[in-house]
Design a protein around this motif. Sequence first.
Motif, PDB file in Angstrom:
ATOM      1  N   GLY A 168       4.950  11.157 -13.491  1.00 35.34           N
ATOM      2  CA  GLY A 168       5.300   9.833 -14.003  1.00 35.34           C
ATOM      3  C   GLY A 168       6.772   9.644 -14.322  1.00 35.34           C
ATOM      4  O   GLY A 168       7.152   8.658 -14.934  1.00 35.34           O
ATOM      5  N   GLU A 169       7.609  10.590 -13.925  1.00 37.17           N
ATOM      6  CA  GLU A 169       9.045  10.507 -14.235  1.00 37.17           C
ATOM      7  C   GLU A 169       9.730   9.365 -13.489  1.00 37.17           C
ATOM      8  O   GLU A 169      10.670   8.767 -13.995  1.00 37.17           O
ATOM      9  N   MET A 226       1.934   9.329  -5.942  1.00 38.82           N
ATOM     10  CA  MET A 226       2.486  10.674  -5.742  1.00 38.82           C
ATOM     11  C   MET A 226       3.433  11.031  -6.893  1.00 38.82           C
ATOM     12  O   MET A 226       3.403  12.159  -7.402  1.00 38.82           O
ATOM     13  N   ALA A 227       4.257  10.072  -7.318  1.00 37.85           N
ATOM     14  CA  ALA A 227       5.175  10.317  -8.439  1.00 37.85           C
ATOM     15  C   ALA A 227       4.402  10.572  -9.726  1.00 37.85           C
ATOM     16  O   ALA A 227       4.797  11.406 -10.546  1.00 37.85           O
ATOM     17  N   LYS A 284       0.829  -1.198   0.000  1.00 34.83           N
ATOM     18  CA  LYS A 284       0.000   0.000   0.000  1.00 34.83           C
ATOM     19  C   LYS A 284       0.872   1.259   0.000  1.00 34.83           C
ATOM     20  O   LYS A 284       0.591   2.228  -0.711  1.00 34.83           O
ATOM     21  N   GLU A 285       1.954   1.229   0.784  1.00 38.12           N
ATOM     22  CA  GLU A 285       2.873   2.365   0.848  1.00 38.12           C
ATOM     23  C   GLU A 285       3.545   2.589  -0.502  1.00 38.12           C
ATOM     24  O   GLU A 285       3.630   3.721  -0.994  1.00 38.12           O
ATOM     25  N   GLU A 286       4.014   1.515  -1.122  1.00 41.25           N
ATOM     26  CA  GLU A 286       4.678   1.627  -2.424  1.00 41.25           C
ATOM     27  C   GLU A 286       3.714   2.156  -3.486  1.00 41.25           C
ATOM     28  O   GLU A 286       4.072   3.008  -4.297  1.00 41.25           O
ATOM     29  N   LYS A 287       2.485   1.668  -3.449  1.00 34.24           N
ATOM     30  CA  LYS A 287       1.470   2.139  -4.397  1.00 34.24           C
ATOM     31  C   LYS A 287       1.212   3.630  -4.203  1.00 34.24           C
ATOM     32  O   LYS A 287       1.135   4.390  -5.177  1.00 34.24           O
ATOM     33  N   TRP A 288       1.098   4.069  -2.949  1.00 33.11           N
ATOM     34  CA  TRP A 288       0.872   5.491  -2.664  1.00 33.11           C
ATOM     35  C   TRP A 288       2.038   6.344  -3.149  1.00 33.11           C
ATOM     36  O   TRP A 288       1.835   7.411  -3.735  1.00 33.11           O
TER      37      TRP A 288
END
Length: 179
Positions: free
Chosen positions: A47-48, A24-25, A16-20
């Motif tokens: 999306g960089e 954000m990126a 969940k943290e990685e997805k968030w």
Amino acid sequence: MRKVVHKLFWMWEFDKEEKWLNEMASKGLALTSVGFCRYEFEDCVPGEYKLCLEFLGRGLSGAENEKYIEFLEETGAEHVGTFSGWVYFRKKTSGESFQLLSDYSSRIQYLTRIIRFIAMLVGLNLYMGCYNLFLFFYHNLYGNLIGTINLLIGAICMIGMMRLVRKRKKLKTEQQIFE
């Protein structure tokens, strides 16, 4: 422009943290540093970056962790930060996928490493909770409060650990089907 966001993720919510972080990126905020419930971002092209995090924990020595981080940096990943055994990486998206754990056996070993660490936390909190509640019998009000908090944290960690155990079991089943 820098932006600081405070957000809590439990250890077993790493997906969940990685997805968030990747969301954000994709909104144009690249992770630059991490801390306890603290994420610092800077503006970037939406999306960089693609972000990945991994739990190295205490199983590897400091030298082995450094070698692993250096190896990933040689592949083009940037080491953003480390917090409490977790290592955060980002890599510019250039058409290629950025994934640290690509096969079943590595994901199963990864989950096992996290489960063992959480099990140690559960045991420690249950022990300290019982010890502090035992002190309550000697009229120590603070021991009762602290003991209750320890037992609560131990129970919450146990629930999270069981989620990871189920996830690992599902991966083992999939591994047997596809191999």
